[in-house]
Design an enzyme around this catalytic site. Structure first.
Site, PDB file in Angstrom:
ATOM      1  N   CYS A   2       0.844  -1.185   0.000  1.00 17.93           N
ATOM      2  CA  CYS A   2       0.000   0.000   0.000  1.00 17.93           C
ATOM      3  C   CYS A   2       0.887   1.245   0.000  1.00 17.93           C
ATOM      4  O   CYS A   2       2.099   1.143   0.157  1.00 17.93           O
ATOM      5  CB  CYS A   2      -0.881   0.015   1.234  1.00 17.93           C
ATOM      6  SG  CYS A   2      -1.737  -1.541   1.507  1.00 17.93           S
ATOM      7  N   ARG A  27       1.225   2.652  -8.128  1.00 21.27           N
ATOM      8  CA  ARG A  27       1.402   1.355  -7.481  1.00 21.27           C
ATOM      9  C   ARG A  27       0.142   0.499  -7.542  1.00 21.27           C
ATOM     10  O   ARG A  27       0.193  -0.696  -7.269  1.00 21.27           O
ATOM     11  CB  ARG A  27       1.747   1.554  -6.005  1.00 21.27           C
ATOM     12  CG  ARG A  27       3.027   2.281  -5.757  1.00 21.27           C
ATOM     13  CD  ARG A  27       3.053   2.763  -4.331  1.00 21.27           C
ATOM     14  NE  ARG A  27       2.826   1.693  -3.375  1.00 21.27           N
ATOM     15  CZ  ARG A  27       3.775   1.024  -2.765  1.00 21.27           C
ATOM     16  NH1 ARG A  27       5.026   1.315  -2.997  1.00 21.27           N
ATOM     17  NH2 ARG A  27       3.485   0.063  -1.913  1.00 21.27           N
ATOM     18  N   TRP A  74      -4.104  -1.479  -0.786  1.00 21.14           N
ATOM     19  CA  TRP A  74      -4.225  -2.658  -1.649  1.00 21.14           C
ATOM     20  C   TRP A  74      -4.671  -3.766  -0.703  1.00 21.14           C
ATOM     21  O   TRP A  74      -3.896  -4.233   0.136  1.00 21.14           O
ATOM     22  CB  TRP A  74      -2.866  -2.949  -2.283  1.00 21.14           C
ATOM     23  CG  TRP A  74      -2.801  -4.231  -3.024  1.00 21.14           C
ATOM     24  CD1 TRP A  74      -2.351  -5.433  -2.552  1.00 21.14           C
ATOM     25  CD2 TRP A  74      -3.188  -4.468  -4.366  1.00 21.14           C
ATOM     26  NE1 TRP A  74      -2.437  -6.385  -3.516  1.00 21.14           N
ATOM     27  CE2 TRP A  74      -2.944  -5.835  -4.637  1.00 21.14           C
ATOM     28  CE3 TRP A  74      -3.713  -3.659  -5.382  1.00 21.14           C
ATOM     29  CZ2 TRP A  74      -3.213  -6.406  -5.884  1.00 21.14           C
ATOM     30  CZ3 TRP A  74      -3.979  -4.233  -6.610  1.00 21.14           C
ATOM     31  CH2 TRP A  74      -3.724  -5.581  -6.858  1.00 21.14           C
ATOM     32  N   ASN A 100       1.198  -0.665   6.337  1.00 20.70           N
ATOM     33  CA  ASN A 100       1.540  -1.530   5.198  1.00 20.70           C
ATOM     34  C   ASN A 100       2.050  -2.833   5.767  1.00 20.70           C
ATOM     35  O   ASN A 100       2.817  -2.818   6.735  1.00 20.70           O
ATOM     36  CB  ASN A 100       2.672  -0.927   4.358  1.00 20.70           C
ATOM     37  CG  ASN A 100       2.170   0.167   3.451  1.00 20.70           C
ATOM     38  OD1 ASN A 100       1.000   0.515   3.479  1.00 20.70           O
ATOM     39  ND2 ASN A 100       3.070   0.718   2.662  1.00 20.70           N
ATOM     40  N   GLY A 101       1.686  -3.960   5.147  1.00 19.16           N
ATOM     41  CA  GLY A 101       2.180  -5.249   5.615  1.00 19.16           C
ATOM     42  C   GLY A 101       1.045  -6.129   6.100  1.00 19.16           C
ATOM     43  O   GLY A 101      -0.125  -5.885   5.794  1.00 19.16           O
ATOM     44  N   GLU A 484       6.578 -21.487 -19.245  1.00 16.64           N
ATOM     45  CA  GLU A 484       6.492 -20.107 -18.746  1.00 16.64           C
ATOM     46  C   GLU A 484       7.650 -19.264 -19.299  1.00 16.64           C
ATOM     47  O   GLU A 484       7.464 -18.101 -19.672  1.00 16.64           O
ATOM     48  CB  GLU A 484       6.485 -20.116 -17.207  1.00 16.64           C
ATOM     49  CG  GLU A 484       6.498 -18.752 -16.539  1.00 16.64           C
ATOM     50  CD  GLU A 484       5.352 -17.828 -16.930  1.00 16.64           C
ATOM     51  OE1 GLU A 484       4.406 -18.266 -17.593  1.00 16.64           O
ATOM     52  OE2 GLU A 484       5.441 -16.621 -16.608  1.00 16.64           O
ATOM     53  N   LYS A 488       7.073 -15.929 -21.477  1.00 19.05           N
ATOM     54  CA  LYS A 488       7.640 -14.621 -21.096  1.00 19.05           C
ATOM     55  C   LYS A 488       8.409 -14.031 -22.262  1.00 19.05           C
ATOM     56  O   LYS A 488       8.270 -12.868 -22.594  1.00 19.05           O
ATOM     57  CB  LYS A 488       8.585 -14.831 -19.927  1.00 19.05           C
ATOM     58  CG  LYS A 488       8.437 -14.288 -18.592  1.00 19.05           C
ATOM     59  CD  LYS A 488       7.257 -13.728 -17.954  1.00 19.05           C
ATOM     60  CE  LYS A 488       5.913 -13.830 -18.542  1.00 19.05           C
ATOM     61  NZ  LYS A 488       4.831 -14.184 -17.680  1.00 19.05           N
ATOM     62  N   GLU A 491       6.092 -12.993 -25.264  1.00 16.21           N
ATOM     63  CA  GLU A 491       5.150 -11.887 -25.078  1.00 16.21           C
ATOM     64  C   GLU A 491       5.827 -10.523 -24.992  1.00 16.21           C
ATOM     65  O   GLU A 491       5.222  -9.526 -25.347  1.00 16.21           O
ATOM     66  CB  GLU A 491       4.167 -12.127 -23.923  1.00 16.21           C
ATOM     67  CG  GLU A 491       4.700 -12.115 -22.542  1.00 16.21           C
ATOM     68  CD  GLU A 491       3.600 -12.370 -21.493  1.00 16.21           C
ATOM     69  OE1 GLU A 491       2.414 -12.153 -21.772  1.00 16.21           O
ATOM     70  OE2 GLU A 491       3.956 -12.778 -20.384  1.00 16.21           O
ATOM     71  N   HIS A 507       9.852 -36.232 -30.845  1.00 15.10           N
ATOM     72  CA  HIS A 507       8.651 -36.614 -31.585  1.00 15.10           C
ATOM     73  C   HIS A 507       8.194 -35.509 -32.535  1.00 15.10           C
ATOM     74  O   HIS A 507       7.062 -35.554 -33.027  1.00 15.10           O
ATOM     75  CB  HIS A 507       7.536 -36.993 -30.606  1.00 15.10           C
ATOM     76  CG  HIS A 507       7.903 -38.151 -29.731  1.00 15.10           C
ATOM     77  ND1 HIS A 507       8.031 -39.433 -30.211  1.00 15.10           N
ATOM     78  CD2 HIS A 507       8.250 -38.206 -28.423  1.00 15.10           C
ATOM     79  CE1 HIS A 507       8.408 -40.245 -29.236  1.00 15.10           C
ATOM     80  NE2 HIS A 507       8.549 -39.521 -28.131  1.00 15.10           N
ATOM     81  N   LYS A 606      -3.340  -6.376 -19.157  1.00 12.27           N
ATOM     82  CA  LYS A 606      -3.053  -6.963 -17.846  1.00 12.27           C
ATOM     83  C   LYS A 606      -4.203  -7.847 -17.371  1.00 12.27           C
ATOM     84  O   LYS A 606      -3.999  -8.852 -16.721  1.00 12.27           O
ATOM     85  CB  LYS A 606      -2.777  -5.836 -16.842  1.00 12.27           C
ATOM     86  CG  LYS A 606      -2.269  -6.303 -15.509  1.00 12.27           C
ATOM     87  CD  LYS A 606      -0.827  -6.785 -15.579  1.00 12.27           C
ATOM     88  CE  LYS A 606      -0.393  -7.520 -14.343  1.00 12.27           C
ATOM     89  NZ  LYS A 606       0.743  -8.427 -14.589  1.00 12.27           N
TER      90      LYS A 606
HETATM   91  C1  AGP Z   1       1.212 -13.356 -18.407  1.00  9.33           C
HETATM   92  O1  AGP Z   1       2.460 -12.788 -18.559  1.00  9.33           O
HETATM   93  C2  AGP Z   1       0.235 -12.972 -19.430  1.00  9.33           C
HETATM   94  N1  AGP Z   1       0.132 -11.564 -19.517  1.00  9.33           N
HETATM   95  C3  AGP Z   1      -1.067 -13.736 -19.464  1.00  9.33           C
HETATM   96  O2  AGP Z   1      -0.763 -14.986 -19.994  1.00  9.33           O
HETATM   97  C4  AGP Z   1      -1.824 -13.942 -18.152  1.00  9.33           C
HETATM   98  O3  AGP Z   1      -1.139 -14.838 -17.338  1.00  9.33           O
HETATM   99  C5  AGP Z   1      -3.226 -14.502 -18.468  1.00  9.33           C
HETATM  100  O4  AGP Z   1      -3.936 -13.549 -19.210  1.00  9.33           O
HETATM  101  C6  AGP Z   1      -3.991 -14.876 -17.234  1.00  9.33           C
HETATM  102  O5  AGP Z   1      -4.198 -13.792 -16.392  1.00  9.33           O
HETATM  103  P1  AGP Z   1      -4.791 -13.995 -14.954  1.00  9.33           P
HETATM  104  O6  AGP Z   1      -3.774 -14.668 -14.121  1.00  9.33           O
HETATM  105  O7  AGP Z   1      -5.121 -12.610 -14.478  1.00  9.33           O
HETATM  106  O8  AGP Z   1      -6.012 -14.855 -15.102  1.00  9.33           O
END
Ligand code: AGP
Length: 611
Positions: A2, A27, A74, A100-101, A484, A488, A491, A507, A606
């Site tokens: 926060c 933030r 938050w 905060n915490g 993952e 990363k 994207e 395969h 996001k």
């Molecule tokens: C992650 O880097 C991506 N931006 C995306 O795959 C994300 O994980 C996905 O949209 C799911 O989001 P969520 O965890 O808010 O459900």
């Protein structure tokens, strides 16, 4: 997590507090509030939602006064409502504080203080601190500082506490146990803030409190004490950053800042969930043991990075509980006519808590009679309303579009949940639960060690930034890390990247290998180690460049690697929590090499709130 601001001076506090809070808006927060002292009385204003809602409220009311505190919250304990917004006050309205915490022993203290007659007005952990300080002052007739010094010995967990009292309207008392808090003084004013941007307008000379310190902030003067009450001489730091750099904590991008916050994130997600007897304590999950015993199947639904967390969790849940686990992409789940009934437990994972596909999947599961637990980072998000139980990750707001710290927090929360199921269903020996929890408690320090790879990864990024394709391979839980790592990289750097189970390479995908193609191999869990080495040999035989994420000190890995990234060892099922970090850094530094913006990759949002 926060944002905190505090001001004592000659000018009206309110506009300065609001301005400071605006500086902390980046933030992320879900409610905001202020408390100001005037004529021996504290007045508060608190509002859920954006800061604008608070500004409307304070414009309607008159809140004069030259000393006050403000907070952008938050939510962690208690939803994002007006009542739960800070500041919180004691019964008599004499003390107001922001925090905060996480106060770990809030429930015990709340029960004790309630028995003593204190009345609580919120569902937060924070409010107990206000009543605790009130009760100490009442009992000892002491000053606010003395009461805070006594309270910090009673409060467990993490706290940056900032308090004012209408009985001492010339000072702000601040205490730090873990979350950062900064104090400062300049010509006739005293200042407090959780982050440098909130202070920059007033001063560039600040005192970041050390852990276990208390400060008394007056007009033009600051005195600092340790928790034992001894006065200490704090170093003053001169800040050179401009406002943008200050918002990012001096990091170039939020993504990098968030990667480096991960030791704290892991610590916070574990906080209060491991008891002294080496058992998992999940107060948020209140299914009785009979219901937990009756679970016949677990289904995990999620998207993107959260899906990868679920992929790793499948291994932990099956290993600890022997319950079969199905893993589904939330966007596919309800269209495949899944077999579900009231003996199924569905785990929905979404850092945002708003992903449309995941919400639809868990609603469908509920209609079919299944119980639903949500793992999310956002208190008050839609998923928390739809689920039967919620396990929060305590990663704090994540601003970079690419999920980093929320992923690590999900892995921690899911491992805790898997252990909890094993513990409650008695499918795990208590000794094994305790050993695994001890390994988890070592993780924050190990995450810090992994972050020391920064320079090595930066060099690797320079070397491979022009690659057209990348392949990531792993086995077992390492497959989730590989997927993952590939996500990363693609994207944010827009490089084509494939994540693959290493055994599956031959395969099909092995056809893509040719001299120079970088292959990142995640060398996890002892049982699969030799098989991974064999897969890496296959890769090398095709002339590919081998980047290994491997346990520290392994000579066989060293002999095979063009680029070796060594990580400390932990239990195999926990290894994704460490192995993911070099891959986050690799994606980040490659993106920087290419001159692209890691925080705002093209076409991505996001929160994905459409199907
Ligand atoms: C992650 O880097 C991506 N931006 C995306 O795959 C994300 O994980 C996905 O949209 C799911 O989001 P969520 O965890 O808010 O459900």
């Amino acid at each position: 997590m926060c944002g905190i601001v505090g001001y004592v001076g000659a000018d009206q506090a309110l506009p300065l507090l609001v301005e400071g809070m605006e500086r902390l808006e980046y933030r992320g927060y879900d409610s905001a509030g202020v408390a100001i002292i005037e004529n021996g009385k504290i007045a508060t204003a608190r509002k859920a939602g954006r800061l604008d809602a608070l500004i409307d409220e304070v414009e309607r009311r008159d809140l004069p006064g030259t000393i006050g505190i403000g907070h952008t919250r938050w939510a962690t304990h208690g939803g994002p409502t007006d009542e739960n917004a800070h500041p919180h006050v004691d019964c008599s309205g004499t003390i107001a504080l922001v925090h905060n915490g996480i106060i770990e022993n809030h429930d015990v203290l709340r029960a004790r203080l309630s028995r003593e007659g204190h009345r609580f007005a919120s569902a937060t952990d924070t409010e107990v601190a206000a009543h605790l300080i009130e009760s100490i002052i009442h009992e000892r007739s002491c000053s606010l500082r003395e009461a805070v010094l006594e309270a910090v010995d009673v409060l467990e967990g993490a706290f940056a506490l900032v308090c004012i009292s209408s009985d001492e309207p010339d000072r702000i008392v601040v205490a730090r146990q873990e979350p950062p808090i900064i104090v400062g003084a300049a010509d006739g004013i005293g200042l407090v803030a959780s982050d440098i941007p909130a202070l920059l307008k007033h001063t560039r000379d600040v005192i970041p409190l050390d852990n276990r310190q208390v400060a008394e902030v007056l007009r033009g003067a600051v005195t600092v004490f340790d928790f034992e009450g001894n006065e200490v001489e704090p170093p003053v730091v001169h800040v050179e950053w401009d406002m943008e750099a200050a918002e990012k904590g001096g990091y170039e991008d939020f993504m990098l800042k968030e990667i480096f916050e991960q030791p704290e994130v892991v610590r916070n997600t574990l906080r209060g969930r491991v008891d002294l007897g080496g058992r998992v304590r999940l107060d948020e999950v209140h299914w009785d043991d009979e219901t937990l015993q009756g679970i016949t199947k677990v289904v995990v639904v999620a998207c993107g990075t959260s899906f990868h967390a679920g992929m790793a969790a499948k291994h932990s849940i099956e290993h600890y509980t022997r319950i079969p686990v199905e893993l589904d992409l939330a966007s596919e789940f309800r269209y495949r006519d899944p077999v579900l009934d009231e003996t199924c437990l569905v785990i929905g994972i979404a850092q945002s808590g708003e992903t449309a596909d995941t919400l639809a999947a868990i609603r469908y599961a509920k209609e079919m009679g299944a119980s639903v637990v949500a793992i999310t980072n956002v208190v008050g998000s839609s998923i928390t309303r739809d689920a039967d139980a919620v396990l929060f990750t305590h990663a704090g707001p994540e601003i970079g579009v690419a999920a980093t710290k929320t992923f690590l927090a999900q892995l921690v929360a899911l491992n805790l949940f898997a252990l909890y199921l094993g513990q409650q269903r008695l499918s795990m020996e208590p000794q094994k639960v305790a050993e695994t929890l001890a390994a988890m408690e070592a993780l924050p320090d190990q995450v810090e060690e992994v972050l020391l790879l920064e320079d090595e990864v930066r060099r690797a990024a320079k070397r491979y930034a022009d690659a057209r394709d990348f392949i990531f391979i792993g086995r077992g839980v390492g497959t989730a890390v590989a997927l993952e790592g590939a996500l990363k990289l693609k994207e944010i750097s827009y490089i084509h990247a494939e994540g693959y189970p290493a055994g599956e390479l031959k395969h099909g995908a092995i056809a893509l290998l040719e001299p120079g193609v970088p292959v990142v191999a995640v060398m996890t869990g002892a049982k699969l180690y030799d098989k991974m080495l064999a897969n890496v040999e296959e890769v090398r035989a095709r002339g590919a460049e081998v980047i290994l994420v491997a346990p520290r000190g392994d000579e066989r890995a060293r002999a095979l690697a063009d680029q070796l990234l060594e990580v400390p060892s932990t239990k195999p099922l926990l290894s994704p929590i460490l192995d993911t970090i070099p891959l986050q850094l690799l994606a980040y530094f490659i993106t920087k090499e290419k001159g692209l913006p890691p925080d705002k990759p093209r076409n991505l949002a996001k929160s994905v709130t459409v199907e």
